[in-house]
Design an enzyme around this catalytic site. Structure first.
Site, PDB file in Angstrom:
ATOM      1  N   GLU A   1      -8.386 -11.263  16.983  1.00  0.00           N
ATOM      2  CA  GLU A   1      -8.981  -9.961  17.326  1.00  0.00           C
ATOM      3  C   GLU A   1     -10.431 -10.121  17.755  1.00  0.00           C
ATOM      4  OE1 GLU A   1      -8.067  -7.009  14.323  1.00  0.00           O
ATOM      5  OE2 GLU A   1      -5.946  -7.112  14.852  1.00  0.00           O
TER       6      GLU A   1
ATOM      7  N   GLU B   1       0.487 -10.908  14.677  1.00  0.00           N
ATOM      8  CA  GLU B   1       0.305 -10.116  13.469  1.00  0.00           C
ATOM      9  C   GLU B   1       1.174  -8.870  13.573  1.00  0.00           C
ATOM     10  OE1 GLU B   1      -3.894 -10.596  12.356  1.00  0.00           O
ATOM     11  OE2 GLU B   1      -3.753  -8.579  11.569  1.00  0.00           O
TER      12      GLU B   1
HETATM   13  C1  GAL Z   1      -5.855  -6.911  11.517  1.00  0.00           C
HETATM   14  C2  GAL Z   1      -6.749  -8.108  11.245  1.00  0.00           C
HETATM   15  C3  GAL Z   1      -6.449  -8.720   9.910  1.00  0.00           C
HETATM   16  C4  GAL Z   1      -6.384  -7.646   8.862  1.00  0.00           C
HETATM   17  C5  GAL Z   1      -5.331  -6.642   9.254  1.00  0.00           C
HETATM   18  C6  GAL Z   1      -5.093  -5.560   8.244  1.00  0.00           C
HETATM   19  O1  GAL Z   1      -6.326  -6.110  12.524  1.00  0.00           O
HETATM   20  O2  GAL Z   1      -6.568  -9.090  12.231  1.00  0.00           O
HETATM   21  O3  GAL Z   1      -7.431  -9.663   9.586  1.00  0.00           O
HETATM   22  O4  GAL Z   1      -7.627  -7.054   8.770  1.00  0.00           O
HETATM   23  O5  GAL Z   1      -5.734  -6.053  10.451  1.00  0.00           O
HETATM   24  O6  GAL Z   1      -4.135  -4.643   8.732  1.00  0.00           O
END
Ligand code: GAL
Length: 912
Positions: free
Chosen positions: A497, A572
């Site tokens: 991100e 993710e």
């Molecule tokens: C994402 C981020 C992670 C964590 C996650 C929680 O956007 O890359 O590190 O913060 O959100 O939902």
């Protein structure tokens, strides 16, 4: 993995003397020096040299152009640290020279004769921050993001090293697997070097300072900045530490690079490049002999097997220089590494000079081919493997970040059991042990370097002028050289991100980082985790070899249409949040719901109870940027091209307790995990298991079935009808029938359809739900079917009053190496042995015999009693005790659990 003769085990399990079989004439050695350190927090008074590593003058969040953030910390103590990274700077003109003289020499702690006996004695790995105490929410320094633990500040470690006279003439290196953070090393009062990035593994050369035949003293200072992390980073020398002793002519640090460019059933080509260093005063001619042996299933070498390939090469190395040579070997009838068959080989490199063996070095590797198909996903040795992965941070729950072999192994065993086959090391280089396990157990790994580039996410993080500008090349090259021989690794991630995504194909940094990766390892793709919708069509993905999406399950089809030649996957997914064993009503009846949310009809959706800071475990709720697991499954199942997913997260972690990370919220740890912080599976574990192990017969019912306040009460005034208590079933079957006290509540099929494929509309597709069950105490039973045949069952029963404590160790025999641990589950049960689901009784643990209680936990994100406490409240029926053996002792450990009004429990752990 590259190692020399491993003298001491990591912590007693399979790694014990793993690689010692080839102890040869050369007395090269890699010795664990984890034991017997001294530790103190803070600097002493009166220091004149400025020991603070220069950081960016101000917080530069949101700067868009890479070039605006050019602060380069090369002054002060940084001058003495930067040369440590020289081997990882490609352009010789950009390397740093170490200034003359000493730095910090006036600090009493670095003086070899300083009396440190008042300091605390401890063994590494050590995380000082996990000791707490938690900083209460209303006090300064309390930060939910980092778990409200005191990870910041200065810490000193000292160790006496007895170096035998026979080591005179050897090169002696200190190898640090990781220290959090901004480490500076002194040896015998002289500054040696250091490394700022807390997740990096690094080496300093102690040779010029070492006095063979005498007592030598190491002093290491760490300086962990506040406001430097989005999650709990821990603090201290939290990974293993080694002393490497070699002859002046030796294989360099991480000096071998093994690839397997051609593979057929009858033969595999193994290409090995070996980098050797000549630290002697004379030019040298060396013979490099490489022999490949197979390893057995537990990662040991099978001595009964003969070498499967051999090669000799000659090389000349000038005094003070290094040189490398390639060798090509053929392995006949190779056994291939894959998640199904994690078969390993080891290459043993022997350097001989004038007939005398001067160094031996071992490299573990696997033979496998990987294809990254933009239309069909990932193939290992020609077989398709969907990435059924999880992201995890590095903490080990109640043990903090201090690496522990067994704790990590246990985590990976649980993930395996769930059907997980892939790991993303979010968002930083992992402990080396994680990759060893991944090789051995058959996980596919996405190895990630950074969470920030030119722009910061927190004022004192790695980004921009703090470290990135000056250290990114060294950190990235070091990561890849350390890790590139692991067959488990399938991709390199250069960032998570990252703000620069919005610069699209103009991102100078993305180009540079991808170039670095390609130069160190052209065999694996470069990726980055992109959350920005713009990154989908602004060309950013064209700078990567593989596109990683964060939370975009509805866009896979479109992305593949836009970029049919780009391999992509989900870096993710989900970020579903839940607290184990908590359920709130009314449950949203259609689709899913966001946190703090209301259903589509504006009614409360049962996502959470704000008064107790717990999330519902119906697995329907997530923050605004996220989705449910079901929704992601749907996206994955409707695109052939997407290569799979990495769920956020496998385990709960310390910090980031969304949605209660605020100033006045009490929570210490996340709600994102599929498994809670104590290591107890939440309901979601079974949703993933059902989907990822379709051939494993299983069914799981939620919620628990002990709801006296929801039962019909004809005697109440007015009389109360039974309250609707929805029942969800996760099964690898395709149909299920639910029974309440023997009465059928209907047989239902899974519906693999979400109308309009939109975020909140439609019915959950990967679970079977009975939304209108009136609660009645007794027994709830599900019978699942697959293809019309009975497949699996599950039962939950209403519990009575809590009566007894039950203790169950995961292993009843552990080794006495001082590191091995047993995880002991405590259950609070009723007379009949049924776990009492909503019990929160306080339990006191006592231990006798040769062991100690290292930590207790219960998975409750709001529990602020410190992890080392022998008193722990049960959270929804369960608690965990972590017990360690005292080093070098024998006998039996006895653990006892007591709680007011309950029958006590006792269990035994034997030492071997
Ligand atoms: C994402 C981020 C992670 C964590 C996650 C929680 O956007 O890359 O590190 O913060 O959100 O939902």
């Amino acid at each position: 993995m590259n190692i020399r003769k491993r003298i001491l085990a990591l912590s007693g399990i399979t790694a014990v003397l793993l690689f010692s079989q080839w102890a040869q004439a050369a007395d090269s050695a890699r010795i664990s020096i984890d034991d017997d350190w001294r530790f103190v927090k803070n600097d002493p008074a009166g220091i004149t040299d400025n020991l603070t590593y220069p950081r960016a003058p101000r917080f530069r969040r949101g700067r868009t152009a890479d070039s605006t953030n050019t602060f380069s910390p090369t002054s002060g103590i940084a001058q003495y640290i930067l040369p440590t990274g020289n081997d990882f700077i490609a352009d010789p003109a950009r390397r740093y020279s170490k200034p003359e003289g000493n730095y910090g020499a006036d600090i009493p702690y670095v003086n070899p004769s300083f009396d440190d006996r008042e300091w605390r004695k401890l063994d590494l790995p050590h995380d000082f921050a996990i000791e707490g105490p938690f900083i209460p929410p209303d006090e300064a320094g309390s930060d939910g993001a980092t778990g409200r633990l005191p990870y910041f500040g200065v810490a000193w470690y000292r160790k006496h090293l007895s170096i035998p006279a026979a080591d005179a003439g050897k090169q002696i290196y200190l190898d640090m697997d990781g220290a959090m953070s901004y480490a500076t090393v002194w040896c015998n009062g002289q500054i040696v070097g250091g490394w700022p990035y807390g997740y990096a593994s690094w080496r300093v050369d102690l040779t010029p300072m070492i006095k063979p035949g005498a007592d030598n003293v190491l002093a290491i200072r760490l300086d962990n900045p506040a406001n430097s992390s989005r999650w709990y980073p821990g603090g201290g020398i939290y990974r293993n530490v080694w002393l490497t002793k070699v002859a002046p002519i030796h294989v360099k640090q991480w000096g071998t690079y093994v690839t397997t460019p051609e593979i057929s059933a009858s033969s595999a080509t193994v290409a090995i490049k070996t980098d050797c260093e000549n630290d002697s005063k004379k030019d040298a001619s060396i013979v490099i002999n490489t022999v490949v042996y197979p390893m057995d299933g537990s990662g040991r070498t099978d001595k009964s097997k003969h070498p499967v390939a051999k090669s000799d090469a000659s090389i000349s190395i000038k005094a003070g220089e290094s040189a490398s040579t390639p060798q090509t070997l053929q392995v006949a009838n190779p056994k291939l590494w894959s998640p199904d068959t994690p078969v390993l080989y080891v290459a043993v490199t022997t350097l001989t000079q004038e007939g005398k063996v001067v160094d031996t070095y071992e490299t573990r590797f696997g033979i496998r081919s990987i294809k990254y198909d933009p239309s069909a996903g990932l193939f290992v040795n020609g077989k398709h493997f969907k990435l059924n992965g999880v992201c995890d941070h590095h903490d080990l729950g109640a043990l903090g970040t201090a690496i522990n072999f067994r704790a990590l192994q246990r985590q990976l065993e649980m993930l395996h059991d769930m059907g997980c086959n892939a790991l993303r090391t979010s968002h930083n280089p992992p402990a080396p042990e994680l990759l060893d396990f991944a090789d051995q157990m058959g996980f596919l790994v996405l190895d990630e370097a950074f969470d920030t580039w030119g722009q910061n996410k927190r004022p004192n993080d790695y980004g921009g002028g703090n470290l990135f500008n000056v250290w990114h090349e060294q950190d990235l090259r070091a990561l890849i050289r350390r890790d590139r021989n692991h067959p488990a690794i399938v991709m390199w991630s250069i960032g998570n991100e990252i703000g620069e995504q919005n610069q699209g194909s103009n991102s100078v940094i993305a180009k540079e980082l991808a170039g670095i990766v390609h130069s160190e390892d052209p065999t694996r793709p470069v990726t980055a985790a992109c959350n920005d919708f713009n990154a989908m069509n602004n060309g950013f993905s064209t700078l990567l070899d593989a596109m990683g999406f964060n939370y975009k399950p509805d866009n896979y089809i479109r992305f593949h249409q836009l970029y049919p030649n780009e391999f992509f996957f989900a870096t993710e997914t989900a970020s579903t949040i839940s607290s184990r064993g908590e359920y709130f009503f009314p449950v949203t009846s259609s689709g899913f719901g966001t946190v703090n949310g209301r259903g589509r009809n504006g009614q409360p959706n049962g996502s959470q109870d704000d008064s107790i800071h717990q999330m519902s475990s119906y697995d329907l709720y997530y923050p605004g940027w996220a989705t449910s697991p079901d929704h992601e499954f749907f996206g994955q199942d409707h695109s052939q091209a997407v290569a799979g997913e990495f769920v956020w997260t496998g385990f709960d972690y310390i910090g980031e307790p969304t949605p209660w990370g605020g100033r006045n919220d009490p929570s210490r740890s996340s709600y994102f995990g599929i498994i809670d912080l104590a290591g107890f599976p939440k309901d979601r574990f079974y949703l993933y298991q059902a989907h990822w192990r379709p051939d494993f017969p299983m069914a799981h019912i939620l919620p628990h079935w002990t709801w006296p306040e929801r039962a019909a009460d004809p005697k109440a005034d007015p009389p109360r009808a039974a309250l609707v208590t929805p029942v969800h079933v996760y099964t690898s079957g395709d149909e299920a029938e639910l029974f309440l006290n023997g009465k059928s509540l209907g047989r239902k099929k899974k519906i693999f359809d979400i109308p309009n494929n939109s975020r909140l509309n439609g019915e959950p597709a990967y679970r079977i739900r009975w939304d209108d069950v009136p609660y009645e105490p007794g027994e709830l039973k599900v019978v699942a079917y697959k293809n019309g045949k009975k497949w699996a069952t599950d039962t939950v029963k209403t519990a009575g009053e809590p009566k007894r404590l039950v203790l169950q160790p995961d292993r009843a025999t552990i080794t006495d190496d001082g590191h091995d641990i047993s995880f002991i589950t405590l259950r609070l049960v009723d007379r009949a042995g049924t776990t009492v689901p909503r019990s929160h009784n306080l339990v006191h643990f006592t231990i006798s015999g040769p062991g100690q209680i290292v930590a207790t936990d219960n998975g409750d994100a709001t529990d602020l009693s410190i992890f080392s406490s022998p008193d722990r409240k049960v959270f929804n029926g369960l608690a965990m005790v972590i017990v360690k053996a005292k080093r070098g002792q024998s006998g039996t450990i006895i653990l006892k659990a007591e709680s007011d009004g309950m029958e006590t429990a006792q269990t035994k752990i034997k030492l071997k």
